[in-house]
Design a protein around this motif. Structure first.
Motif, PDB file in Angstrom:
ATOM      1  N   UNK A  26       3.851 -14.022  -5.429  1.00 38.89           N
ATOM      2  CA  UNK A  26       3.996 -14.324  -4.701  1.00 38.89           C
ATOM      3  C   UNK A  26       4.160 -13.332  -3.566  1.00 38.89           C
ATOM      4  N   UNK A  27       5.393 -12.806  -4.030  1.00 41.88           N
ATOM      5  CA  UNK A  27       6.364 -11.663  -2.901  1.00 41.88           C
ATOM      6  C   UNK A  27       5.994 -10.728  -3.013  1.00 41.88           C
ATOM      7  N   UNK A  28       5.083  -9.928  -4.199  1.00 46.11           N
ATOM      8  CA  UNK A  28       4.283  -9.159  -4.100  1.00 46.11           C
ATOM      9  C   UNK A  28       3.075  -9.342  -3.044  1.00 46.11           C
ATOM     10  N   UNK A  29       2.552 -10.449  -3.668  1.00 44.72           N
ATOM     11  CA  UNK A  29       1.655 -10.796  -2.034  1.00 44.72           C
ATOM     12  C   UNK A  29       1.117 -11.051  -1.265  1.00 44.72           C
ATOM     13  N   UNK A  30       2.840 -11.116  -0.560  1.00 42.51           N
ATOM     14  CA  UNK A  30       3.717 -11.531   0.986  1.00 42.51           C
ATOM     15  C   UNK A  30       3.804 -10.168   1.195  1.00 42.51           C
ATOM     16  N   UNK A  31       4.206  -9.856   0.719  1.00 45.09           N
ATOM     17  CA  UNK A  31       4.147  -7.687   1.468  1.00 45.09           C
ATOM     18  C   UNK A  31       3.163  -7.024   1.486  1.00 45.09           C
ATOM     19  N   UNK A  32       1.630  -7.624   1.095  1.00 38.78           N
ATOM     20  CA  UNK A  32       0.750  -7.540   1.202  1.00 38.78           C
ATOM     21  C   UNK A  32      -0.100  -8.443   2.682  1.00 38.78           C
ATOM     22  N   UNK A  33       0.275  -9.302   2.509  1.00 34.08           N
ATOM     23  CA  UNK A  33      -0.292  -9.742   3.997  1.00 34.08           C
ATOM     24  C   UNK A  33       0.396  -9.535   4.968  1.00 34.08           C
ATOM     25  N   UNK A  34       1.852  -9.582   4.769  1.00 40.12           N
ATOM     26  CA  UNK A  34       2.503  -8.946   5.897  1.00 40.12           C
ATOM     27  C   UNK A  34       1.867  -7.617   6.743  1.00 40.12           C
ATOM     28  N   UNK A  35       1.781  -6.747   5.725  1.00 40.29           N
ATOM     29  CA  UNK A  35       1.206  -5.636   5.965  1.00 40.29           C
ATOM     30  C   UNK A  35       0.366  -5.988   6.739  1.00 40.29           C
ATOM     31  N   UNK A  36      -1.115  -6.541   6.208  1.00 36.07           N
ATOM     32  CA  UNK A  36      -2.425  -6.875   7.229  1.00 36.07           C
ATOM     33  C   UNK A  36      -2.576  -7.261   8.125  1.00 36.07           C
ATOM     34  N   UNK A  70      -7.808  -4.541   1.424  1.00 35.50           N
ATOM     35  CA  UNK A  70      -7.844  -4.272  -0.358  1.00 35.50           C
ATOM     36  C   UNK A  70      -6.899  -4.535  -1.023  1.00 35.50           C
ATOM     37  N   UNK A  71      -5.618  -4.385  -0.699  1.00 35.05           N
ATOM     38  CA  UNK A  71      -4.159  -3.712  -1.096  1.00 35.05           C
ATOM     39  C   UNK A  71      -3.821  -5.554  -1.255  1.00 35.05           C
ATOM     40  N   UNK A  72      -3.553  -6.363  -0.079  1.00 27.77           N
ATOM     41  CA  UNK A  72      -4.023  -8.154  -0.626  1.00 27.77           C
ATOM     42  C   UNK A  72      -4.518  -9.130  -0.975  1.00 27.77           C
ATOM     43  N   UNK A  73      -6.164  -8.135  -1.542  1.00 31.93           N
ATOM     44  CA  UNK A  73      -6.803  -8.894  -2.284  1.00 31.93           C
ATOM     45  C   UNK A  73      -6.808  -8.457  -3.850  1.00 31.93           C
ATOM     46  N   UNK A  74      -6.722  -6.711  -4.068  1.00 32.66           N
ATOM     47  CA  UNK A  74      -5.303  -6.550  -5.431  1.00 32.66           C
ATOM     48  C   UNK A  74      -4.299  -7.043  -5.939  1.00 32.66           C
TER      49      UNK A  74
END
Length: 406
Positions: free
Chosen positions: A72-82, A170-174
Motif C-alpha cells: 500500500x505504501x508503494x501504491x500510495x507513492x504512485x498515486x501521489x505522483x499521478x 502506468x506505474x500506478x497500474x503496475x
C-alpha cells in the motif's frame, strides 16, 4: 513466473516509469518559467522543492509502512505522483506548481525508501548484490533518460506533461498488479519492537549514516559544483561540462559491477570459513574512500592535465555510487522486518543531506581558499568515511557487522 521475480519486475518497472517522468517534467517546468520571465531565484526555489519533499517524508516513511503495509505504501507513492502530474496539466498557476512539485518529491521520497527496502528484502539468498546493483543501475539510467525524452518531445512541447501522466499512470497500474509481496510477513516481531524508531535506527547504524552521507556528497553534491571548479582550473565550459558527464556516467555504470563483486567476495569468504574477517561490503567501502583520497591529492595539478581531471571526476561519481550501493546491500544483509525500512529511511535521509550540503560546502570552500579549499574539503569528507569504516567495530554494535540470514 515465480511470485518473487514478478514482484521485483513490477518494482523495477514502476520505479523506472515514475522517475523518468519526474526527471522529464521538472526541467520542462523550469523552461516554462524561463519563457514567462520568472526570475532565476524563483526557478531555483522550484527545483529545490524537489528535495524538500524527500527530506519531509523520509523520517515518516517507516512509520507509514508499519501502518499500511509495504504494498500500500508503494501504491500510495504512485498515486501521489499521478495526482501531481495531473494537477500540473490542470493549472499553470505558479503557487500550485510549487505545491505539486513538492507533492511529487514526497512521492519520490516514499518510493525511494520502500523500493530500496523491498528489493533487498526480495533478493534471492546470495544474490543481494546483483539485485541491488541492477536496481541502482536502473535508477541511475533515469537521470539521463528523462532529459533525453524531453529533448525528443521538445522542451516547449505541450505533450510532455501528457506523456508524464501516461507514465505515472502506468506505474500506478503496475503497483496494483504487485499483489501480495512474497517472502516475508507484515507482522512486527519482538526484535522490531525493541529496535523500532528512527532515532534507534540512527544509533544502531551510525557508521552507515556517515557512509551514506559521504556517498551522497560525492555522487549528488560534488557533481553539481564540478562546472564551477572546472572553470576555476582554467578549463572552458565544454570541458567543465565533461567533468559532470564523467561523474554521472560513473555513478550509473559502477552499481552492477559493485554488487556482483560483493556477492563473489561474500561467497569466497563463506567458503574460506573466515567469518571474523571484515565483510566484503566493508572492504570495498574502504577501497572506495582510499581511492578518492589518493586521487584528490593530485587535484592541485589538474589544471595542466585535463584528461586526468575527467578521470578524477569519474572516480568521484563512481565512488559515491559504490558507497551508496554497498550501503543498501549492507542494510539488506543485516536487517529485516520493520528495522529494514527504518534503516533504509535513515540511509536515504543521510544520502539526501550529503547531496544537498555538498554544493553549499564546495562552493564555500572554493571561495574561501582558492584552488586548495575544494580538495581539502573532499579529503576531509572522504577521510571521515574511511575512519568510520576502519572503526566500525566501535561505531556499530557487533551484531551489525555480522550478516543476518534471509
Amino acid at each position: 513466473m515465480r511470485p518473487t521475480r514478478m514482484a521485483l519486475i513490477t518494482i523495477f518497472g514502476s520505479t523506472f516509469l515514475q522517475l523518468v517522468a519526474g526527471f522529464m517534467l521538472l526541467p520542462w517546468l523550469l523552461y516554462r518559467l524561463s519563457e514567462n520571465g520568472v526570475s532565476v531565484a524563483v526557478s531555483g526555489a522550484l527545483a529545490a522543492s524537489s528535495w524538500i519533499g524527500i527530506l519531509l517524508i523520509t523520517p515518516l516513511a517507516s512509520r507509514l509502512v508499519k501502518r499500511v503495509g509495504r504494498q500500500q505504501a508503494l501504491r500510495l507513492a504512485s498515486l501521489l505522483s499521478t495526482v501531481s502530474v495531473a494537477g500540473i496539466l490542470l493549472t499553470s498557476r505558479l503557487e500550485w506548481w510549487f505545491a505539486l512539485v513538492l507533492l511529487e518529491s514526497i512521492s519520490a521520497g516514499l518510493r525511494w525508501v520502500v523500493g530500496e527496502a523491498l528489493v533487498v528484502e526480495l533478493a534471492p539468498t546470495g544474490r543481494c548484490g546483483r539485485c541491488v546493483g541492477l536496481y541502482e543501475t536502473m535508477v541511475g539510467s533515469t537521470f539521463f533518460m528523462g532529459p533525453v525524452l524531453l529533448n525528443l518531445l521538445g522542451t516547449s512541447s505541450v505533450a510532455v506533461p501528457w506523456v508524464a501522466l501516461i507514465m505515472t499512470g502506468t506505474a500506478l497500474c503496475l503497483t496494483h498488479c504487485l499483489g501480495s509481496v512474497p517472502g516475508s510477513s507484515q507482522a512486527i516481531t519482538p526484535h522490531d519492537v525493541a529496535l523500532s524508531g528512527l532515532p534507534n535506527a540512527v544509533r544502531r547504524n551510525a557508521a552507515l549514516v556517515v557512509i551514506a552521507f559521504v556517498g551522497g556528497f560525492f555522487e549528488g553534491g560534488v557533481s553539481t559544483v564540478l562546472p564551477i571548479y572546472g572553470l576555476s582550473l582554467g578549463f572552458d565550459a565544454t570541458l567543465s561540462t565533461w567533468l559532470v558527464a564523467a561523474s554521472g556516467l560513473a555513478s550509473a555504470v559502477v552499481m552492477l559491477p559493485a554488487g556482483l563483486l560483493v556477492d563473489h567476495m561474500s561467497l569466497q569468504r563463506k567458503r574460506s570459513g573466515n567469518e571474523k574477517a571484515p565483510s566484503a561490503r566493508v572492504v570495498l567501502m574502504r577501497w572506495c574512500t582510499v581511492l578518492v583520497m589518493g586521487l584528490t591529492l593530485v587535484m592541485p595539478w589538474l589544471s595542466g592535465l585535463p584528461w586526468l581531471a575527467v578521470v578524477v571526476a569519474f572516480v568521484w561519481g563512481g565512488a559515491g555510487g559504490c558507497l551508496y550501493t554497498l550501503t543498501v546491500i549492507d542494510i539488506g544483509e543485516r536487517e529485516s522486518g520493520a528495522a529494514l525500512f527504518e534503516t533504509t529511511a535513515v540511509m536515504v535521509l543521510a544520502y539526501t543531506v550529503g547531496a544537498v550540503v555538498g554544493p553549499l560546502l564546495g562552493a564555500t570552500a572554493m571561495q574561501w581558499w582558492s584552488l586548495l579549499g575544494f580538495p581539502a574539503l573532499l579529503l576531509a569528507v572522504s577521510a571521515t568515511g574511511w575512519w568510520a569504516l576502519t572503526h566500525a567495530s566501535v561505531i556499530l554494535p557487533e551484531r551489525a557487522l555480522q550478516p543476518m540470514a534471509h
